[in-house]
Design a protein around this motif. Structure first.
Motif, mmCIF file in Angstrom:
data_model
loop_
_atom_site.group_PDB
_atom_site.id
_atom_site.type_symbol
_atom_site.label_atom_id
_atom_site.label_comp_id
_atom_site.label_asym_id
_atom_site.label_seq_id
_atom_site.Cartn_x
_atom_site.Cartn_y
_atom_site.Cartn_z
ATOM 1 N N LEU A 56 -4.035 -11.659 -6.815
ATOM 2 C CA LEU A 56 -4.420 -12.731 -5.906
ATOM 3 C C LEU A 56 -5.608 -13.529 -6.456
ATOM 4 O O LEU A 56 -5.711 -14.737 -6.243
ATOM 5 N N ARG A 57 -6.488 -12.835 -7.169
ATOM 6 C CA ARG A 57 -7.683 -13.482 -7.706
ATOM 7 C C ARG A 57 -7.405 -14.238 -9.004
ATOM 8 O O ARG A 57 -8.180 -15.100 -9.401
ATOM 9 N N THR A 58 -6.323 -13.904 -9.672
ATOM 10 C CA THR A 58 -5.977 -14.586 -10.934
ATOM 11 C C THR A 58 -4.833 -15.582 -10.744
ATOM 12 O O THR A 58 -4.375 -16.186 -11.706
ATOM 13 N N LEU A 59 -4.392 -15.741 -9.494
ATOM 14 C CA LEU A 59 -3.289 -16.644 -9.200
ATOM 15 C C LEU A 59 -3.616 -18.071 -9.665
ATOM 16 O O LEU A 59 -4.680 -18.602 -9.386
ATOM 17 N N GLY A 60 -2.705 -18.662 -10.391
ATOM 18 C CA GLY A 60 -2.892 -20.039 -10.856
ATOM 19 C C GLY A 60 -3.538 -20.178 -12.216
ATOM 20 O O GLY A 60 -3.637 -21.290 -12.763
ATOM 21 N N GLU A 61 -4.000 -19.053 -12.788
ATOM 22 C CA GLU A 61 -4.599 -19.133 -14.125
ATOM 23 C C GLU A 61 -3.511 -19.391 -15.176
ATOM 24 O O GLU A 61 -2.374 -18.958 -15.000
ATOM 25 N N PRO A 62 -3.830 -20.120 -16.238
ATOM 26 C CA PRO A 62 -5.153 -20.642 -16.623
ATOM 27 C C PRO A 62 -5.462 -22.029 -16.056
ATOM 28 O O PRO A 62 -6.543 -22.555 -16.276
ATOM 29 N N PHE A 63 -4.496 -22.627 -15.330
ATOM 30 C CA PHE A 63 -4.751 -23.959 -14.774
ATOM 31 C C PHE A 63 -5.936 -23.920 -13.803
ATOM 32 O O PHE A 63 -6.784 -24.803 -13.805
ATOM 33 N N LEU A 64 -5.977 -22.886 -12.969
ATOM 34 C CA LEU A 64 -7.093 -22.690 -12.042
ATOM 35 C C LEU A 64 -7.981 -21.568 -12.564
ATOM 36 O O LEU A 64 -7.506 -20.649 -13.216
ATOM 37 N N HIS A 65 -9.255 -21.647 -12.279
ATOM 38 C CA HIS A 65 -10.172 -20.591 -12.678
ATOM 39 C C HIS A 65 -10.027 -19.369 -11.757
ATOM 40 O O HIS A 65 -9.378 -19.436 -10.716
ATOM 41 N N TYR A 66 -10.657 -18.296 -12.160
ATOM 42 C CA TYR A 66 -10.606 -17.032 -11.415
ATOM 43 C C TYR A 66 -11.019 -17.236 -9.950
ATOM 44 O O TYR A 66 -12.082 -17.797 -9.674
ATOM 45 N N PHE B 106 -1.052 -1.521 -5.201
ATOM 46 C CA PHE B 106 -1.850 -2.255 -4.224
ATOM 47 C C PHE B 106 -3.057 -2.917 -4.881
ATOM 48 O O PHE B 106 -3.360 -4.090 -4.624
ATOM 49 N N ASN B 107 -3.751 -2.178 -5.719
ATOM 50 C CA ASN B 107 -4.925 -2.733 -6.399
ATOM 51 C C ASN B 107 -4.535 -3.846 -7.372
ATOM 52 O O ASN B 107 -5.268 -4.830 -7.527
ATOM 53 N N HIS B 108 -3.396 -3.663 -8.027
ATOM 54 C CA HIS B 108 -2.912 -4.701 -8.948
ATOM 55 C C HIS B 108 -2.582 -5.972 -8.184
ATOM 56 O O HIS B 108 -2.877 -7.086 -8.653
ATOM 57 N N TYR B 109 -1.974 -5.820 -7.012
ATOM 58 C CA TYR B 109 -1.640 -6.975 -6.165
ATOM 59 C C TYR B 109 -2.916 -7.709 -5.756
ATOM 60 O O TYR B 109 -2.987 -8.943 -5.814
ATOM 61 N N ALA B 110 -3.947 -6.955 -5.360
ATOM 62 C CA ALA B 110 -5.219 -7.555 -4.955
ATOM 63 C C ALA B 110 -5.859 -8.312 -6.127
ATOM 64 O O ALA B 110 -6.441 -9.385 -5.948
ATOM 65 N N HIS B 111 -5.744 -7.744 -7.328
ATOM 66 C CA HIS B 111 -6.292 -8.410 -8.524
ATOM 67 C C HIS B 111 -5.492 -9.668 -8.840
ATOM 68 O O HIS B 111 -6.074 -10.708 -9.214
ATOM 69 N N ILE C 191 0.824 -1.205 0.000
ATOM 70 C CA ILE C 191 0.000 0.000 0.000
ATOM 71 C C ILE C 191 0.858 1.255 0.000
ATOM 72 O O ILE C 191 0.435 2.318 -0.456
ATOM 73 N N PHE C 192 2.101 1.147 0.494
ATOM 74 C CA PHE C 192 3.010 2.302 0.535
ATOM 75 C C PHE C 192 3.586 2.632 -0.846
ATOM 76 O O PHE C 192 4.252 3.664 -1.016
ATOM 77 N N PHE C 193 3.327 1.766 -1.828
ATOM 78 C CA PHE C 193 3.796 2.019 -3.196
ATOM 79 C C PHE C 193 2.708 2.634 -4.067
ATOM 80 O O PHE C 193 2.904 2.824 -5.264
ATOM 81 N N SER D 77 -16.262 -2.401 -4.262
ATOM 82 C CA SER D 77 -15.718 -3.661 -4.748
ATOM 83 C C SER D 77 -14.702 -3.411 -5.858
ATOM 84 O O SER D 77 -14.953 -2.631 -6.777
ATOM 85 N N GLY D 78 -13.555 -4.055 -5.753
ATOM 86 C CA GLY D 78 -12.523 -3.879 -6.759
ATOM 87 C C GLY D 78 -11.612 -2.691 -6.513
ATOM 88 O O GLY D 78 -10.728 -2.403 -7.323
ATOM 89 N N HIS D 79 -11.808 -2.004 -5.374
ATOM 90 C CA HIS D 79 -10.964 -0.853 -5.019
ATOM 91 C C HIS D 79 -10.430 -1.016 -3.597
ATOM 92 O O HIS D 79 -10.768 -0.232 -2.697
ATOM 93 N N PRO D 80 -9.602 -2.039 -3.367
ATOM 94 C CA PRO D 80 -9.101 -2.321 -2.014
ATOM 95 C C PRO D 80 -8.309 -1.175 -1.395
ATOM 96 O O PRO D 80 -8.361 -0.967 -0.183
ATOM 97 N N TYR D 81 -7.574 -0.427 -2.220
ATOM 98 C CA TYR D 81 -6.770 0.683 -1.692
ATOM 99 C C TYR D 81 -7.678 1.707 -0.994
ATOM 100 O O TYR D 81 -7.425 2.103 0.146
ATOM 101 N N GLN D 82 -8.746 2.123 -1.675
ATOM 102 C CA GLN D 82 -9.662 3.103 -1.106
ATOM 103 C C GLN D 82 -10.399 2.528 0.104
ATOM 104 O O GLN D 82 -10.658 3.247 1.077
ATOM 105 N N ASN D 83 -10.707 1.256 0.063
ATOM 106 C CA ASN D 83 -11.394 0.632 1.191
ATOM 107 C C ASN D 83 -10.532 0.648 2.451
ATOM 108 O O ASN D 83 -11.033 0.871 3.564
ATOM 109 N N VAL D 84 -9.236 0.403 2.262
ATOM 110 C CA VAL D 84 -8.313 0.443 3.401
ATOM 111 C C VAL D 84 -8.223 1.875 3.946
ATOM 112 O O VAL D 84 -8.233 2.084 5.167
#
Length: 223
Positions: free
Chosen positions: A51-61, A44-49, A37-39, A142-149
């Motif tokens: 996490l949700r795409t980790l493992g693709e395409p072998f794993l789904h979203y 920060f938002n890219h990092y959060a996104h 978040i300090f960057f 939703s989709g804006h973790p930086y602002q939520n924090v």
């Protein structure tokens, strides 16, 4: 065999130790991710996104994220149930209080149970605040973790809840890591000093790392 192991105090302590170490590993990774978040918001938002795409395409979203969540839920439940049952067993073994309090019991040791309760309540609040947005202040985006924090730590109660929980976490990790090492047979006379040092360093680093985020928002470093 498994039931016999679970019914024994040694088995419950082993479950507590292993589940605790699983959660500790997650906390270290989670803290490192939080510090992004300090960057700035983009990182920060890219990092959060990611996490949700980790493992693709072998794993789904979000599949990898849900696997992590399930493992953590199992670890938390196993840890809490083991702790509760060991506590009840300990009380049942000594129905009357000790005449004299145990000497040399550290503050962390004496507050492990209350610390566990505080952390359990915090986990519920944290999920409702930054995952589901149920109790989130200023409207969850939703989709804006930086602002939520930013929103969460722009409220006095958000800061108080988080900082108190992180202080409890530090004490819990300090004693818990040491206890896990003893339970799993890692401890010895030659290793005790090193294990205590590791426990202290982990506790300080995790506490400082997590608290840095609300402090950053309060001081305007993160905005």
């Amino acid at each position: 065999m498994t039931r016999t192991m679970w019914d024994s105090s040694v088995g419950k302590k082993t479950v507590m130790a292993v589940s605790g170490l699983i959660m500790l590993g997650y906390l270290v990774v989670h803290m490192m991710g939080n510090l992004k978040i300090f960057f700035g918001s983009d990182d920060f938002n890219h990092y959060a996104h990611w996490l949700r795409t980790l493992g693709e395409p072998f794993l789904h979203y979000e599949w990898a994220l849900w696997i992590v969540r399930v493992v953590l839920v199992v670890a938390v439940v196993a840890h809490a149930v083991s702790a509760y049952q060991l506590s009840r067993r300990d009380i049942g073994a000594r129905p009357t209080k000790y005449v004299h309090k145990k000497p040399r019991a550290s503050y962390a040791t004496r507050t492990m149970r209350w610390g566990g309760i505080i952390l359990g309540l915090f986990i519920v609040w944290h999920i409702l605040d930054l995952t589901t947005g149920t109790v989130h202040a200023n409207g969850f985006q939703s989709g804006h973790p930086y602002q939520n924090v930013i929103d969460t730590f722009s409220t006095w109660y958000g800061n108080v809840i988080y900082i108190v929980a992180m202080l409890a976490l530090g004490l819990h990790v300090r004693h818990g890591f040491w206890s896990a090492a003893q339970t799993l047979g890692v401890g010895s006379r030659t290793r005790d000093r090193a294990l205590k040092t590791i426990a202290n360093v982990l506790a300080v680093v995790l506490t400082a790392g997590f608290i840095a985020v609300p402090v950053g928002v309060m001081t305007g470093v993160v905005s």
